[in-house]
Design a protein around this motif. Structure first.
Motif, PDB file in Angstrom:
ATOM      1  N   ILE A   7       0.847  -1.183   0.000  1.00  0.00           N
ATOM      2  CA  ILE A   7       0.000   0.000   0.000  1.00  0.00           C
ATOM      3  C   ILE A   7       0.889   1.241   0.000  1.00  0.00           C
ATOM      4  O   ILE A   7       2.050   1.188   0.382  1.00  0.00           O
ATOM      5  N   GLY A   8       0.314   2.364  -0.445  1.00  0.00           N
ATOM      6  CA  GLY A   8       1.098   3.580  -0.611  1.00  0.00           C
ATOM      7  C   GLY A   8       1.037   4.516   0.574  1.00  0.00           C
ATOM      8  O   GLY A   8       1.527   4.214   1.665  1.00  0.00           O
ATOM      9  N   ALA A   9       0.425   5.674   0.382  1.00  0.00           N
ATOM     10  CA  ALA A   9       0.380   6.685   1.442  1.00  0.00           C
ATOM     11  C   ALA A   9      -0.289   6.156   2.703  1.00  0.00           C
ATOM     12  O   ALA A   9       0.091   6.515   3.817  1.00  0.00           O
ATOM     13  N   MET A  10      -1.276   5.285   2.530  1.00  0.00           N
ATOM     14  CA  MET A  10      -1.973   4.764   3.707  1.00  0.00           C
ATOM     15  C   MET A  10      -1.060   3.886   4.556  1.00  0.00           C
ATOM     16  O   MET A  10      -1.164   3.863   5.777  1.00  0.00           O
ATOM     17  N   GLY A  11      -0.141   3.158   3.920  1.00  0.00           N
ATOM     18  CA  GLY A  11       0.804   2.345   4.667  1.00  0.00           C
ATOM     19  C   GLY A  11       1.996   3.139   5.150  1.00  0.00           C
ATOM     20  O   GLY A  11       2.538   2.887   6.229  1.00  0.00           O
ATOM     21  N   ASP A  12       2.402   4.113   4.337  1.00  0.00           N
ATOM     22  CA  ASP A  12       3.561   4.938   4.681  1.00  0.00           C
ATOM     23  C   ASP A  12       3.234   5.918   5.799  1.00  0.00           C
ATOM     24  O   ASP A  12       3.997   6.068   6.762  1.00  0.00           O
ATOM     25  N   LEU A  13       2.081   6.576   5.698  1.00  0.00           N
ATOM     26  CA  LEU A  13       1.722   7.649   6.621  1.00  0.00           C
ATOM     27  C   LEU A  13       0.489   7.325   7.464  1.00  0.00           C
ATOM     28  O   LEU A  13       0.442   7.616   8.657  1.00  0.00           O
ATOM     29  N   GLY A  14      -0.516   6.718   6.835  1.00  0.00           N
ATOM     30  CA  GLY A  14      -1.769   6.465   7.537  1.00  0.00           C
ATOM     31  C   GLY A  14      -1.624   5.540   8.720  1.00  0.00           C
ATOM     32  O   GLY A  14      -2.276   5.734   9.753  1.00  0.00           O
ATOM     33  N   VAL A  15      -0.770   4.530   8.594  1.00  0.00           N
ATOM     34  CA  VAL A  15      -0.601   3.588   9.703  1.00  0.00           C
ATOM     35  C   VAL A  15       0.033   4.274  10.916  1.00  0.00           C
ATOM     36  O   VAL A  15      -0.239   3.900  12.064  1.00  0.00           O
ATOM     37  N   HIS A  16       0.840   5.305  10.674  1.00  0.00           N
ATOM     38  CA  HIS A  16       1.383   6.103  11.783  1.00  0.00           C
ATOM     39  C   HIS A  16       0.245   6.768  12.566  1.00  0.00           C
ATOM     40  O   HIS A  16       0.234   6.778  13.802  1.00  0.00           O
ATOM     41  N   LYS A  17      -0.708   7.346  11.832  1.00  0.00           N
ATOM     42  CA  LYS A  17      -1.786   8.067  12.501  1.00  0.00           C
ATOM     43  C   LYS A  17      -2.786   7.109  13.143  1.00  0.00           C
ATOM     44  O   LYS A  17      -3.400   7.437  14.166  1.00  0.00           O
ATOM     45  N   ALA A  18      -2.948   5.916  12.557  1.00  0.00           N
ATOM     46  CA  ALA A  18      -3.785   4.898  13.191  1.00  0.00           C
ATOM     47  C   ALA A  18      -3.196   4.517  14.543  1.00  0.00           C
ATOM     48  O   ALA A  18      -3.911   4.387  15.543  1.00  0.00           O
ATOM     49  N   ASP A  19      -1.881   4.345  14.571  1.00  0.00           N
ATOM     50  CA  ASP A  19      -1.216   4.016  15.830  1.00  0.00           C
ATOM     51  C   ASP A  19      -1.314   5.172  16.812  1.00  0.00           C
ATOM     52  O   ASP A  19      -1.567   4.974  18.007  1.00  0.00           O
ATOM     53  N   LEU A  20      -1.131   6.385  16.315  1.00  0.00           N
ATOM     54  CA  LEU A  20      -1.159   7.553  17.181  1.00  0.00           C
ATOM     55  C   LEU A  20      -2.524   7.745  17.838  1.00  0.00           C
ATOM     56  O   LEU A  20      -2.610   7.966  19.054  1.00  0.00           O
ATOM     57  N   ILE A  21      -3.602   7.660  17.054  1.00  0.00           N
ATOM     58  CA  ILE A  21      -4.911   7.966  17.617  1.00  0.00           C
ATOM     59  C   ILE A  21      -5.331   6.893  18.616  1.00  0.00           C
ATOM     60  O   ILE A  21      -5.999   7.185  19.612  1.00  0.00           O
ATOM     61  N   ARG A  22      -4.927   5.658  18.406  1.00  0.00           N
ATOM     62  CA  ARG A  22      -5.152   4.614  19.401  1.00  0.00           C
ATOM     63  C   ARG A  22      -4.433   4.969  20.702  1.00  0.00           C
ATOM     64  O   ARG A  22      -4.989   4.818  21.797  1.00  0.00           O
ATOM     65  N   TYR A  23      -3.205   5.432  20.564  1.00  0.00           N
ATOM     66  CA  TYR A  23      -2.380   5.746  21.732  1.00  0.00           C
ATOM     67  C   TYR A  23      -2.933   6.942  22.503  1.00  0.00           C
ATOM     68  O   TYR A  23      -3.055   6.895  23.732  1.00  0.00           O
ATOM     69  N   ILE A  24      -3.285   8.007  21.801  1.00  0.00           N
ATOM     70  CA  ILE A  24      -3.759   9.229  22.459  1.00  0.00           C
ATOM     71  C   ILE A  24      -5.082   8.986  23.175  1.00  0.00           C
ATOM     72  O   ILE A  24      -5.268   9.399  24.328  1.00  0.00           O
ATOM     73  N   LEU A  25      -5.993   8.305  22.493  1.00  0.00           N
ATOM     74  CA  LEU A  25      -7.334   8.110  23.059  1.00  0.00           C
ATOM     75  C   LEU A  25      -7.396   6.951  24.043  1.00  0.00           C
ATOM     76  O   LEU A  25      -8.354   6.841  24.811  1.00  0.00           O
ATOM     77  N   GLN A  26      -6.385   6.068  24.022  1.00  0.00           N
ATOM     78  CA  GLN A  26      -6.397   4.843  24.823  1.00  0.00           C
ATOM     79  C   GLN A  26      -7.712   4.092  24.594  1.00  0.00           C
ATOM     80  O   GLN A  26      -8.412   3.700  25.524  1.00  0.00           O
ATOM     81  N   ASP A  27      -8.020   3.932  23.323  1.00  0.00           N
ATOM     82  CA  ASP A  27      -9.257   3.301  22.898  1.00  0.00           C
ATOM     83  C   ASP A  27      -8.955   2.486  21.641  1.00  0.00           C
ATOM     84  O   ASP A  27      -8.016   2.802  20.912  1.00  0.00           O
ATOM     85  N   GLU A  28      -9.728   1.449  21.414  1.00  0.00           N
ATOM     86  CA  GLU A  28      -9.554   0.638  20.214  1.00  0.00           C
ATOM     87  C   GLU A  28     -10.701   0.900  19.252  1.00  0.00           C
ATOM     88  O   GLU A  28     -11.816   1.243  19.659  1.00  0.00           O
ATOM     89  N   PHE A  29     -10.418   0.702  17.966  1.00  0.00           N
ATOM     90  CA  PHE A  29     -11.425   0.974  16.949  1.00  0.00           C
ATOM     91  C   PHE A  29     -12.124  -0.302  16.514  1.00  0.00           C
ATOM     92  O   PHE A  29     -11.505  -1.370  16.406  1.00  0.00           O
ATOM     93  N   THR A  30     -13.419  -0.175  16.284  1.00  0.00           N
ATOM     94  CA  THR A  30     -14.249  -1.332  15.967  1.00  0.00           C
ATOM     95  C   THR A  30     -14.775  -1.326  14.543  1.00  0.00           C
ATOM     96  O   THR A  30     -15.140  -2.368  14.007  1.00  0.00           O
ATOM     97  N   GLU A  31     -14.817  -0.136  13.908  1.00  0.00           N
ATOM     98  CA  GLU A  31     -15.342  -0.048  12.547  1.00  0.00           C
ATOM     99  C   GLU A  31     -14.539   0.970  11.746  1.00  0.00           C
ATOM    100  O   GLU A  31     -14.090   1.988  12.280  1.00  0.00           O
ATOM    101  N   VAL A  32     -14.389   0.691  10.446  1.00  0.00           N
ATOM    102  CA  VAL A  32     -13.688   1.610   9.553  1.00  0.00           C
ATOM    103  C   VAL A  32     -14.340   1.582   8.183  1.00  0.00           C
ATOM    104  O   VAL A  32     -14.761   0.535   7.691  1.00  0.00           O
ATOM    105  N   SER A  33     -14.419   2.760   7.589  1.00  0.00           N
ATOM    106  CA  SER A  33     -14.869   2.911   6.213  1.00  0.00           C
ATOM    107  C   SER A  33     -13.855   3.796   5.510  1.00  0.00           C
ATOM    108  O   SER A  33     -13.284   4.703   6.131  1.00  0.00           O
TER     109      SER A  33
END
Length: 342
Positions: free
Chosen positions: A177-203
């Motif tokens: 994957i491109g930008a989503m793997g290069d950059l998006g996965v960083h932000k997925a990790d970050l928002i999990r860390y900041i909120l101390q919450d896990e995600f259940t749905e994605v679109s």
């Protein structure tokens, strides 16, 4: 004890992050470097007085090293990390950790079987503004969190990658994957860390629109819902040509937090009572800094080995962040909301 390390892959992420930061750590000796492009390995070896290899398996078999960094194209992250773990080495693997859930699980199992550390190179958890925001949210300073937006975008890896526009970043069989793997996965990790919450749905919507020579995505937009009901958006792009954007905004019951969204203040807390608190906590790392940077990733990895502690972003944490991106891909393919496993 001096930790002997080897670096597999001597492209830009190794040159500007791993090698520099290992060399700045007094408890580390860079023993070996490896790249299929011999000149790159030789250049790194000359700088850091290390042994040169062009085959990582030879390096794992013939050198006395304690740990390795895996700085390779995405499709090689899992197999090379697994080989390194099986050879008795601790592993720091660049993100995304794998190209599938199954690969990620095998990496975790291999680390556990061999009693070795596995850390994934998500550096955004170490940014001071991000750590402060996590603390403020946990303390209840902004009350219940309702929503967020987080983004990471720049003009693309052409100016960063060692191979420029011919980089593996633009080849689906190597990048996955491109930008989503290069950059998006960083932000997925970050928002999990900041909120101390896990995600259940994605679109998600994922497009190739800005890079005519690429067959990997360069623009992605995700909508996420967490276990506690927080909804928000995540954007990743290689089409922010004028300037990099690495900002996050958290919206809560009693206020909002603006992270890396202002040129002077790395965190701005705005409260519903009219109060505003500006924090100068130091600038976020950027590829525009010319490589003189400290991500804290290397030091944390080294400390986890020397002190026998669990890395902040171990394999399990890396897998959870990867699964958000994998869910986004499933959403694109099925044109449906994807439910993430708990």
């Amino acid at each position: 004890m001096v930790l002997k390390v080897g670096v597999i892959g001597c492209g830009s992420i190794a040159k500007y992050r791993h090698l520099i930061e290992y060399s700045q750590n007094s408890e580390v000796e860079i023993t070996a470097v490896c790249d299929i492009v011999k000149e790159r390995a030789e250049s790194a070896a000359d700088t850091y007085d290390a042994e040169v290899f062009t085959d990582y398996k030879d390096m794992l078999e013939s050198t006395d090293i304690d740990a390795v960094s895996v700085c390779l194209p995405n499709y090689l992250h899992a197999p090379v990390s697994i080989d390194a773990l099986n050879s008795g080495k601790h592993v720091l693997c660049e993100k995304p950790m794998a190209t599938s859930k199954e690969e990620a699980e095998e990496m975790i199992q291999t680390a556990n079987k061999n009693n070795k550390k596995l850390m994934i190179g998500h550096n955004q958890r170490f940014v001071p503004s991000h750590q402060k925001a996590r603390d403020l949210i946990a303390s209840g300073a902004i009350g219940r969190v309702y929503s967020f937006r987080t983004t990471f975008g720049h003009g693309g890896p052409e100016g960063w990658s060692a191979d420029g526009s011919n980089s593996w970043f633009f080849k689906k069989e190597e990048a996955f994957i491109g930008a989503m793997g290069d950059l998006g996965v960083h932000k997925a990790d970050l928002i999990r860390y900041i909120l101390q919450d896990e995600f259940t749905e994605v679109s998600a919507f994922v497009e190739i629109s800005a890079k005519a020579h690429s067959d990997t995505d360069d623009n992605a937009a995700l909508i996420l819902k967490s276990e506690s009901g927080i909804i928000g958006t995540l954007a990743a792009s290689w089409a922010y040509n004028a300037a990099e954007d690495n900002s996050t905004v958290i919206y809560g019951e009693k206020g909002m937090l603006r992270l890396e969204d202002d040129p002077k203040y790395s965190l701005i807390a705005q409260y519903t009572n009219g109060e505003t608190v500006n924090y100068e906590l130091g600038a976020i790392q950027s590829n525009d800094e010319g490589g003189q940077t400290t991500t804290h990733v290397i030091n944390h990895f080294v400390d986890s080995i020397l002190n026998d502690t669990t890395p902040l972003i171990d394999g399990t944490e890396g897998k959870k962040s990867l699964e958000i991106i994998l869910g986004a891909l499933e959403s694109v393919e099925t044109k449906r909301i994807c439910t993430l496993e708990k």
